[in-house]
Design an enzyme around this catalytic site. Structure first.
Site, PDB file in Angstrom:
ATOM      1  N   HIS A  74      -6.594 103.738 -34.683  1.00 41.69           N
ATOM      2  CA  HIS A  74      -7.790 104.467 -34.240  1.00 41.69           C
ATOM      3  C   HIS A  74      -7.493 105.184 -32.923  1.00 41.69           C
ATOM      4  CE1 HIS A  74      -9.738 101.542 -37.050  1.00 41.69           C
ATOM      5  NE2 HIS A  74     -10.415 102.632 -37.355  1.00 41.69           N
ATOM      6  N   HIS A  78      -5.487 109.981 -35.498  1.00 42.15           N
ATOM      7  CA  HIS A  78      -6.419 109.739 -36.602  1.00 42.15           C
ATOM      8  C   HIS A  78      -7.576 110.739 -36.536  1.00 42.15           C
ATOM      9  CE1 HIS A  78      -9.196 107.811 -39.341  1.00 42.15           C
ATOM     10  NE2 HIS A  78     -10.056 107.568 -38.365  1.00 42.15           N
ATOM     11  N   HIS A 116     -15.608 110.843 -33.755  1.00 41.43           N
ATOM     12  CA  HIS A 116     -16.153 109.729 -34.541  1.00 41.43           C
ATOM     13  C   HIS A 116     -15.543 108.378 -34.195  1.00 41.43           C
ATOM     14  CE1 HIS A 116     -12.488 109.886 -36.987  1.00 41.43           C
ATOM     15  NE2 HIS A 116     -12.872 108.749 -37.523  1.00 41.43           N
ATOM     16  N   PHE A 284      -8.289  97.710 -50.955  1.00 42.95           N
ATOM     17  CA  PHE A 284      -8.995  98.805 -50.295  1.00 42.95           C
ATOM     18  C   PHE A 284      -9.160  99.999 -51.230  1.00 42.95           C
ATOM     19  CE2 PHE A 284      -8.907 102.440 -47.154  1.00 42.95           C
ATOM     20  CZ  PHE A 284     -10.172 102.195 -46.641  1.00 42.95           C
TER      21      PHE A 284
END
Length: 451
Positions: A74, A78, A116, A284
């Protein structure tokens, strides 16, 4: 200095699904988000249409990139990847999908993609809630990180008035839409969002309705956020390694945190169980990514017809097959390791009883794991108590091994007896045979506690 030819070559592929954000990160010396966001906003003509001052845009982008922490996954790279992916969804085939949205809606989407995950600490919401982190307290355990990312992004927009060129009504609409888009990236909201989108898709999306357009924008950002398994194999593998590294770091933090209990680690975050990373990827894809993208591609094709976005499903299937292959390969290696250890147990006189039980009831490597789990015996326990790590020599036939003197007898410990006692008390185990090893008296065996 930045390598301008390589940067231009990378940005030339920004409209494609094969865009390589990690390479752009290398060529820009750690400034991928700045280059991607600036390029995307100009390519979509939003700087002129939304009356954005170019100097303010540069300042905002630089500060936004600086707000990302150096996490393994993160991070600003990304964010750059998500911005580029949302741009691809909107602009593919000459921007057919993007043409259904107003300029300020597209601006909200790209800015939301850029911020985000800003300020992400490298751990998930559950960790913050369980440890009663100050962020969890601030946001009442509800979409903790997503609310925090919104706050961080809009603090930058307060300092750098990027949206002041818009009328007040539009500026408020952009802010409201950005908040809605970022909150939709919360994985806790995944099932509810997907169900809502499926219902809307079945009845038919009406792109002249604000509610349907904004729902599709939330799905677009959601898809871009978890799109790593839909990318080409090499790029997908890069992101898998990055998220695995970040998971392990959270697992280390959980292991040492006093509020989480000693030795408790979230699933797939234990670095000592590295073989589970493929199972994590497979799960996932199966339960999160594939259902979402199948619905998304169907919705897009119902609006604009056949779309190249469908290649995401092809890449998804390829990466899923690779993950499942790695799972089978890892499982086979593990079963073989178990089998070596089991067969080695009979070579030690002190542990011969357990070896007899295992050889009696485990007739092939395929049943080794199942049988030992039935007894409650883990491979780690077996290695510690039964025998040191097995070596390939145990697979050689007996007659091919060089003769050697009898092994030195080791003292029997309470843990040894606990393990044998557990095997003895299973329904399928025959009675234990007595061994004449030193220290195998009743006092030691009687003191063994059942695990």
């Amino acid at each position: 200095m930045s390598s301008e030819p390589e940067i231009l070559a990378a940005l030339a592929s920004i409209d494609t699904f094969d865009f390589d954000a990690p390479k752009l990160n290398q060529w820009t010396y750690g400034r991928p988000l700045s280059h991607v966001l600036y390029s995307v906003l100009h390519r979509n003509g939003l700087v002129e249409r939304c009356n954005i001052d170019d100097n303010l845009l540069r300042a905002f982008i630089m500060e936004c990139e600086a707000g990302y922490l150096p996490n393994a996954y993160h991070n600003h790279l990304h964010a750059a990847d998500v911005v580029q992916t949302t741009h691809y969804y909107m602009c593919e085939e000459g921007g057919r999908l993007g043409s259904f949205f107003t300029p300020h809606e597209r601006l909200a989407l790209f800015l939301a993609a850029a911020i985000h995950d800003i300020g992400h600490p490298g751990v998930n919401n559950n960790f913050l809630i369980q440890t009663e982190d100050s962020l969890a307290i601030t946001y009442n355990d509800t979409s903790v990180l997503e609310n925090y990312h919104c706050a961080c992004g809009f603090r930058i927009l307060q300092r750098i008035p990027l949206l002041n060129g818009l009328p007040d009504t539009l500026r408020r609409q952009v802010r409201k839409l950005m908040i809605s888009l970022i909150l939709a990236t919360d994985m806790m909201q995944h099932s509810a969002l997907l169900s809502e989108f499926r219902v809307a898709t079945e009845r038919g999306l009406h792109m002249d309705r604000d509610s349907d357009r904004h729902l599709l924008l939330r799905i677009i950002l959601k898809c871009a956020d978890i799109s790593n398994p839909t990318k080409p194999r090499d790029i997908s593998a890069y992101w898998q390694r990055a998220i695995t590294t970040e998971f392990y770091r959270q697992g280390d933090a959980e292991l040492s945190h006093p509020m989480l209990g000693v030795g408790k680690i979230s699933p797939f975050m234990n670095r000592n169980k590295h073989f589970q990373r493929f199972k994590c990827q497979s799960s996932f894809i199966n339960y999160i990514v594939q259902p979402l993208f199948q619905t998304f591609v169907s919705a897009v094709e119902s609006i604009i017809g056949e779309t190249p976005i469908r290649q995401a499903l092809d890449n998804l299937n390829t990466n899923l097959e690779l993950a499942n292959f790695n799972i089978r390969d890892t499982a086979a290696s593990q079963i073989q390791a178990w089998w070596f250890t089991i067969k080695s147990a009979v070579q030690h006189p002190v542990r011969r009883s357990l070896g007899y039980i295992l050889n009696k009831h485990v007739t092939s490597p395929a049943t080794a794991t199942k049988f030992l789990h039935k007894l409650g015996i883990t491979r780690t326990t077996l290695k510690k108590v039964v025998l040191p790590r097995a070596s390939p020599e145990h697979t050689e036939p007996e007659q091919k091994r060089a003769p050697r003197s009898p092994p030195r007898r080791a003292p029997v410990t309470s843990s040894t007896f606990s393990l044998i006692q557990l095997a003895y008390k299973s329904r399928s185990a025959p009675p234990l045979t007595h061994t004449n090893s030193p220290g195998s008296g009743s006092s030691e065996g009687g003191s063994a506690s059942r695990p």
